[in-house]
Design a protein around this motif. Structure first.
Motif, PDB file in Angstrom:
ATOM      1  N   MET A   1       0.885  -1.424  -0.021  1.00 51.13           N
ATOM      2  CA  MET A   1      -0.058   0.007   0.003  1.00 51.13           C
ATOM      3  C   MET A   1       0.859   1.150   0.110  1.00 51.13           C
ATOM      4  O   MET A   1       1.982   1.334   0.552  1.00 51.13           O
ATOM      5  N   LYS A   2       0.483   2.298  -0.879  1.00 51.58           N
ATOM      6  CA  LYS A   2       1.521   3.314  -0.838  1.00 51.58           C
ATOM      7  C   LYS A   2       0.617   4.690  -0.254  1.00 51.58           C
ATOM      8  O   LYS A   2      -0.588   4.766  -0.611  1.00 51.58           O
ATOM      9  N   GLU A   3       1.277   5.597   0.007  1.00 52.86           N
ATOM     10  CA  GLU A   3       0.710   6.692   0.332  1.00 52.86           C
ATOM     11  C   GLU A   3       0.599   7.683  -0.690  1.00 52.86           C
ATOM     12  O   GLU A   3       1.568   7.894  -1.479  1.00 52.86           O
ATOM     13  N   LEU A   4      -0.775   8.215  -0.645  1.00 51.59           N
ATOM     14  CA  LEU A   4      -0.615   9.357  -1.735  1.00 51.59           C
ATOM     15  C   LEU A   4      -0.912  10.660  -0.846  1.00 51.59           C
ATOM     16  O   LEU A   4      -1.542  10.645   0.062  1.00 51.59           O
ATOM     17  N   PRO A   5      -0.163  11.623  -1.234  1.00 52.24           N
ATOM     18  CA  PRO A   5      -0.165  12.897  -0.507  1.00 52.24           C
ATOM     19  C   PRO A   5      -1.326  13.565  -0.870  1.00 52.24           C
ATOM     20  O   PRO A   5      -1.923  13.677  -2.055  1.00 52.24           O
ATOM     21  N   VAL A   6      -1.890  14.360  -0.004  1.00 54.84           N
ATOM     22  CA  VAL A   6      -3.198  14.992   0.279  1.00 54.84           C
ATOM     23  C   VAL A   6      -2.956  16.346   0.832  1.00 54.84           C
ATOM     24  O   VAL A   6      -2.756  16.352   1.929  1.00 54.84           O
ATOM     25  N   SER A   7      -3.775  17.347   0.513  1.00 60.21           N
ATOM     26  CA  SER A   7      -3.835  18.469   1.423  1.00 60.21           C
ATOM     27  C   SER A   7      -5.568  18.695   1.282  1.00 60.21           C
ATOM     28  O   SER A   7      -6.042  19.062   0.216  1.00 60.21           O
ATOM     29  N   SER A   8      -5.828  18.625   2.282  1.00 61.79           N
ATOM     30  CA  SER A   8      -7.296  18.610   2.731  1.00 61.79           C
ATOM     31  C   SER A   8      -7.722  19.107   3.941  1.00 61.79           C
ATOM     32  O   SER A   8      -6.980  19.021   5.045  1.00 61.79           O
ATOM     33  N   LYS A   9      -8.862  19.809   4.227  1.00 64.52           N
ATOM     34  CA  LYS A   9      -9.301  20.336   5.349  1.00 64.52           C
ATOM     35  C   LYS A   9      -9.830  19.126   6.449  1.00 64.52           C
ATOM     36  O   LYS A   9      -9.795  19.303   7.754  1.00 64.52           O
ATOM     37  N   ILE A  10     -10.535  18.091   5.563  1.00 67.74           N
ATOM     38  CA  ILE A  10     -10.890  17.070   6.781  1.00 67.74           C
ATOM     39  C   ILE A  10     -10.351  15.737   6.424  1.00 67.74           C
ATOM     40  O   ILE A  10     -10.495  14.756   7.196  1.00 67.74           O
ATOM     41  N   ILE A  11      -9.335  15.608   5.563  1.00 64.13           N
ATOM     42  CA  ILE A  11      -8.769  14.195   5.366  1.00 64.13           C
ATOM     43  C   ILE A  11      -7.142  14.233   5.783  1.00 64.13           C
ATOM     44  O   ILE A  11      -6.578  15.183   5.163  1.00 64.13           O
ATOM     45  N   LYS A  12      -6.696  13.281   6.637  1.00 65.42           N
ATOM     46  CA  LYS A  12      -5.578  13.576   7.011  1.00 65.42           C
ATOM     47  C   LYS A  12      -4.371  12.869   6.122  1.00 65.42           C
ATOM     48  O   LYS A  12      -3.299  13.343   6.018  1.00 65.42           O
ATOM     49  N   SER A  13      -4.758  11.645   5.812  1.00 68.43           N
ATOM     50  CA  SER A  13      -3.879  10.639   4.964  1.00 68.43           C
ATOM     51  C   SER A  13      -4.591   9.716   4.055  1.00 68.43           C
ATOM     52  O   SER A  13      -5.931   9.251   4.568  1.00 68.43           O
ATOM     53  N   VAL A  14      -4.011   9.427   2.838  1.00 67.56           N
ATOM     54  CA  VAL A  14      -4.890   8.528   2.066  1.00 67.56           C
ATOM     55  C   VAL A  14      -3.671   7.266   1.668  1.00 67.56           C
ATOM     56  O   VAL A  14      -2.503   7.563   1.439  1.00 67.56           O
ATOM     57  N   PHE A  15      -4.100   6.092   1.596  1.00 65.62           N
ATOM     58  CA  PHE A  15      -3.237   5.047   1.363  1.00 65.62           C
ATOM     59  C   PHE A  15      -3.824   4.275   0.179  1.00 65.62           C
ATOM     60  O   PHE A  15      -5.142   4.051   0.337  1.00 65.62           O
ATOM     61  N   PHE A  16      -3.262   3.861  -0.715  1.00 63.75           N
ATOM     62  CA  PHE A  16      -3.804   2.984  -1.921  1.00 63.75           C
ATOM     63  C   PHE A  16      -3.052   1.722  -2.247  1.00 63.75           C
ATOM     64  O   PHE A  16      -1.896   1.879  -2.310  1.00 63.75           O
ATOM     65  N   HIS A  17      -3.873   0.699  -2.509  1.00 61.94           N
ATOM     66  CA  HIS A  17      -3.041  -0.592  -3.069  1.00 61.94           C
ATOM     67  C   HIS A  17      -3.626  -0.570  -4.360  1.00 61.94           C
ATOM     68  O   HIS A  17      -4.548  -1.173  -4.785  1.00 61.94           O
ATOM     69  N   PRO A  18      -2.684  -0.504  -5.699  1.00 67.62           N
ATOM     70  CA  PRO A  18      -3.174  -0.630  -7.037  1.00 67.62           C
ATOM     71  C   PRO A  18      -3.444  -2.218  -6.970  1.00 67.62           C
ATOM     72  O   PRO A  18      -4.051  -2.378  -8.201  1.00 67.62           O
ATOM     73  N   GLY A  19      -3.009  -3.057  -6.645  1.00 69.17           N
ATOM     74  CA  GLY A  19      -3.024  -4.426  -6.989  1.00 69.17           C
ATOM     75  C   GLY A  19      -4.544  -4.880  -6.612  1.00 69.17           C
ATOM     76  O   GLY A  19      -4.961  -5.743  -7.424  1.00 69.17           O
ATOM     77  N   ASP A  20      -5.194  -4.415  -5.587  1.00 71.66           N
ATOM     78  CA  ASP A  20      -6.445  -4.808  -5.442  1.00 71.66           C
ATOM     79  C   ASP A  20      -7.489  -3.630  -5.376  1.00 71.66           C
ATOM     80  O   ASP A  20      -8.746  -4.144  -4.842  1.00 71.66           O
ATOM     81  N   GLY A  21      -7.123  -2.485  -5.501  1.00 73.83           N
ATOM     82  CA  GLY A  21      -8.079  -1.281  -5.370  1.00 73.83           C
ATOM     83  C   GLY A  21      -8.487  -0.930  -4.162  1.00 73.83           C
ATOM     84  O   GLY A  21      -9.577  -0.412  -3.883  1.00 73.83           O
ATOM     85  N   ARG A  22      -7.806  -1.178  -2.801  1.00 71.67           N
ATOM     86  CA  ARG A  22      -8.011  -0.841  -1.328  1.00 71.67           C
ATOM     87  C   ARG A  22      -7.599   0.656  -1.408  1.00 71.67           C
ATOM     88  O   ARG A  22      -6.530   0.860  -1.823  1.00 71.67           O
TER      89      ARG A  22
END
Length: 68
Positions: free
Chosen positions: A1-22
């Motif tokens: 799972m890799k972390e995707l950088p995000v700049s948001s008022k409500i979201i702290k962090s996002v992680f995505f696994h491209p192999g299975d779409g999690r």
């Protein structure tokens, strides 16, 4: 799972696994959500949106299966 950088008022962090779409989203209020079957393009569109939180509400929350 890799972390995707995000700049948001409500979201702290996002992680995505491209192999299975999690897609794992941690919110600044402490809530955590896990979705499955999310295409990489959809995950990238959310973190690159001018308002990732609004994009999540409109395009992720009701479109993909939430498992946690």
């Amino acid at each position: 799972m890799k972390e995707l950088p995000v700049s948001s008022k409500i979201i702290k962090s996002v992680f995505f696994h491209p192999g299975d779409g999690r897609l794992y989203i941690r919110f600044k209020n402490g809530e955590e959500r896990l979705f499955t079957g999310v295409p990489e393009e959809a995950a990238l569109a959310m973190v690159e949106a001018s308002s990732p939180g609004q994009h999540y509400i409109e395009h992720i929350r009701t479109r993909f299966e939430r498992v946690a």
